[in-house]
Design a protein around this motif. Structure first.
Motif, PDB file in Angstrom:
ATOM      1  N   ALA A   7       0.816  -1.220   0.000  1.00  0.00           N
ATOM      2  CA  ALA A   7       0.000   0.000   0.000  1.00  0.00           C
ATOM      3  C   ALA A   7       0.848   1.268   0.000  1.00  0.00           C
ATOM      4  N   ASN A   8       2.092   1.175   0.443  1.00  0.00           N
ATOM      5  CA  ASN A   8       2.938   2.357   0.585  1.00  0.00           C
ATOM      6  C   ASN A   8       3.936   2.569  -0.550  1.00  0.00           C
ATOM      7  N   TRP A   9       4.086   1.581  -1.428  1.00  0.00           N
ATOM      8  CA  TRP A   9       5.146   1.641  -2.443  1.00  0.00           C
ATOM      9  C   TRP A   9       4.638   1.247  -3.813  1.00  0.00           C
ATOM     10  N   ARG A  10       5.300   1.767  -4.839  1.00  0.00           N
ATOM     11  CA  ARG A  10       4.993   1.338  -6.204  1.00  0.00           C
ATOM     12  C   ARG A  10       6.279   1.302  -7.014  1.00  0.00           C
ATOM     13  N   LEU A  11       6.320   0.369  -7.936  1.00  0.00           N
ATOM     14  CA  LEU A  11       7.441   0.203  -8.857  1.00  0.00           C
ATOM     15  C   LEU A  11       7.092   0.984 -10.113  1.00  0.00           C
ATOM     16  N   THR A  12       7.966   1.883 -10.542  1.00  0.00           N
ATOM     17  CA  THR A  12       7.635   2.783 -11.645  1.00  0.00           C
ATOM     18  C   THR A  12       8.185   2.341 -12.993  1.00  0.00           C
ATOM     19  N   GLN A  13       9.025   1.324 -13.006  1.00  0.00           N
ATOM     20  CA  GLN A  13       9.547   0.802 -14.260  1.00  0.00           C
ATOM     21  C   GLN A  13       9.880  -0.669 -14.099  1.00  0.00           C
ATOM     22  N   SER A  54      12.891  -6.281  -0.074  1.00  0.00           N
ATOM     23  CA  SER A  54      14.330  -6.110   0.188  1.00  0.00           C
ATOM     24  C   SER A  54      14.861  -4.843  -0.472  1.00  0.00           C
ATOM     25  N   LEU A  55      14.445  -4.588  -1.712  1.00  0.00           N
ATOM     26  CA  LEU A  55      14.888  -3.376  -2.407  1.00  0.00           C
ATOM     27  C   LEU A  55      14.392  -2.123  -1.681  1.00  0.00           C
ATOM     28  N   THR A  56      13.169  -2.163  -1.214  1.00  0.00           N
ATOM     29  CA  THR A  56      12.603  -1.025  -0.483  1.00  0.00           C
ATOM     30  C   THR A  56      13.341  -0.805   0.833  1.00  0.00           C
ATOM     31  N   GLU A  57      13.596  -1.868   1.559  1.00  0.00           N
ATOM     32  CA  GLU A  57      14.317  -1.753   2.831  1.00  0.00           C
ATOM     33  C   GLU A  57      15.729  -1.224   2.610  1.00  0.00           C
ATOM     34  N   TYR A  58      16.375  -1.658   1.547  1.00  0.00           N
ATOM     35  CA  TYR A  58      17.718  -1.160   1.240  1.00  0.00           C
ATOM     36  C   TYR A  58      17.661   0.329   0.920  1.00  0.00           C
ATOM     37  N   MET A  59      16.669   0.746   0.140  1.00  0.00           N
ATOM     38  CA  MET A  59      16.530   2.157  -0.183  1.00  0.00           C
ATOM     39  C   MET A  59      16.300   2.982   1.088  1.00  0.00           C
ATOM     40  N   GLU A  60      15.450   2.504   1.970  1.00  0.00           N
ATOM     41  CA  GLU A  60      15.194   3.219   3.229  1.00  0.00           C
ATOM     42  C   GLU A  60      16.457   3.306   4.078  1.00  0.00           C
ATOM     43  N   SER A  61      17.249   2.244   4.084  1.00  0.00           N
ATOM     44  CA  SER A  61      18.511   2.248   4.829  1.00  0.00           C
ATOM     45  C   SER A  61      19.472   3.305   4.274  1.00  0.00           C
ATOM     46  N   LEU A  62      19.552   3.385   2.945  1.00  0.00           N
ATOM     47  CA  LEU A  62      20.403   4.405   2.325  1.00  0.00           C
ATOM     48  C   LEU A  62      19.882   5.809   2.625  1.00  0.00           C
ATOM     49  N   GLU A  63      18.563   5.980   2.605  1.00  0.00           N
ATOM     50  CA  GLU A  63      17.980   7.295   2.889  1.00  0.00           C
ATOM     51  C   GLU A  63      18.294   7.750   4.310  1.00  0.00           C
ATOM     52  N   GLU A  64      18.305   6.821   5.251  1.00  0.00           N
ATOM     53  CA  GLU A  64      18.622   7.153   6.644  1.00  0.00           C
ATOM     54  C   GLU A  64      20.043   7.683   6.792  1.00  0.00           C
ATOM     55  N   THR A  72      29.330   5.660  -4.496  1.00  0.00           N
ATOM     56  CA  THR A  72      28.686   4.485  -5.110  1.00  0.00           C
ATOM     57  C   THR A  72      27.311   4.248  -4.494  1.00  0.00           C
ATOM     58  N   ALA A  73      27.227   4.367  -3.179  1.00  0.00           N
ATOM     59  CA  ALA A  73      25.942   4.191  -2.496  1.00  0.00           C
ATOM     60  C   ALA A  73      24.973   5.305  -2.868  1.00  0.00           C
ATOM     61  N   GLU A  74      25.478   6.514  -3.092  1.00  0.00           N
ATOM     62  CA  GLU A  74      24.618   7.617  -3.545  1.00  0.00           C
ATOM     63  C   GLU A  74      24.005   7.288  -4.905  1.00  0.00           C
ATOM     64  N   GLN A  75      24.797   6.700  -5.791  1.00  0.00           N
ATOM     65  CA  GLN A  75      24.291   6.306  -7.107  1.00  0.00           C
ATOM     66  C   GLN A  75      23.236   5.208  -6.981  1.00  0.00           C
ATOM     67  N   GLU A  76      23.458   4.265  -6.070  1.00  0.00           N
ATOM     68  CA  GLU A  76      22.473   3.205  -5.839  1.00  0.00           C
ATOM     69  C   GLU A  76      21.167   3.802  -5.336  1.00  0.00           C
ATOM     70  N   LEU A  77      21.254   4.761  -4.417  1.00  0.00           N
ATOM     71  CA  LEU A  77      20.060   5.406  -3.881  1.00  0.00           C
ATOM     72  C   LEU A  77      19.285   6.114  -4.986  1.00  0.00           C
ATOM     73  N   GLU A  78      19.981   6.829  -5.831  1.00  0.00           N
ATOM     74  CA  GLU A  78      19.301   7.521  -6.932  1.00  0.00           C
ATOM     75  C   GLU A  78      18.637   6.533  -7.884  1.00  0.00           C
ATOM     76  N   ALA A  79      19.309   5.425  -8.175  1.00  0.00           N
ATOM     77  CA  ALA A  79      18.727   4.403  -9.045  1.00  0.00           C
ATOM     78  C   ALA A  79      17.468   3.805  -8.416  1.00  0.00           C
ATOM     79  N   LEU A  80      17.518   3.538  -7.126  1.00  0.00           N
ATOM     80  CA  LEU A  80      16.359   2.984  -6.437  1.00  0.00           C
ATOM     81  C   LEU A  80      15.215   3.990  -6.376  1.00  0.00           C
ATOM     82  N   ARG A  81      15.529   5.256  -6.200  1.00  0.00           N
ATOM     83  CA  ARG A  81      14.479   6.290  -6.176  1.00  0.00           C
ATOM     84  C   ARG A  81      13.781   6.420  -7.525  1.00  0.00           C
ATOM     85  N   ARG A  82      14.501   6.175  -8.603  1.00  0.00           N
ATOM     86  CA  ARG A  82      13.868   6.203  -9.922  1.00  0.00           C
ATOM     87  C   ARG A  82      12.969   4.985 -10.122  1.00  0.00           C
ATOM     88  N   LEU A  83      13.308   3.898  -9.473  1.00  0.00           N
ATOM     89  CA  LEU A  83      12.598   2.629  -9.629  1.00  0.00           C
ATOM     90  C   LEU A  83      11.409   2.485  -8.673  1.00  0.00           C
TER      91      LEU A  83
END
Length: 90
Positions: A7-13, A54-64, A72-83
């Motif tokens: 209910a809280n998340w959606r995959l955009t691509q 797992s992808l969502t939890e990883y993104m939240e961990s990076l955001e924290e 490299t982790a900043e690039q991963e966060l941006e990629a996950l935010r697009r997804l």
């Protein structure tokens, strides 16, 4: 394409996923460059749900830790935010 698994998340691509099946379980491995996440479950659907979680939890961990991340982790966060995006409240 938009896919909501929670209910809280959606995959955009779309995401390429490799499924590995054994007698005991199914493993779903994300085909995302530089991001090594996977999900596991008794069925393909359960493995995919676990992967997306797992992808969502990883993104939240990076955001924290944003602002203190390695480039490299900043690039991963941006990629996950697009997804993955938070669903707007209705």
């Amino acid at each position: 394409m938009e896919f909501t698994w929670d209910a809280n998340w959606r995959l955009t691509q779309g995401v390429m996923v490799h499924l590995e099946t054994s007698a005991e379980s199914v493993t779903a491995v994300a085909g995302l460059e530089g991001i090594d996440e996977y999900g596991e479950g008794a069925t393909q659907d359960a493995a995919l749900y676990d992967l997306l979680t797992s992808l969502t939890e990883y993104m939240e961990s990076l955001e924290e830790r944003e602002g203190r991340l390695h480039p490299t982790a900043e690039q991963e966060l941006e990629a996950l935010r697009r997804l993955i995006q938070r669903s707007s409240a209705d």
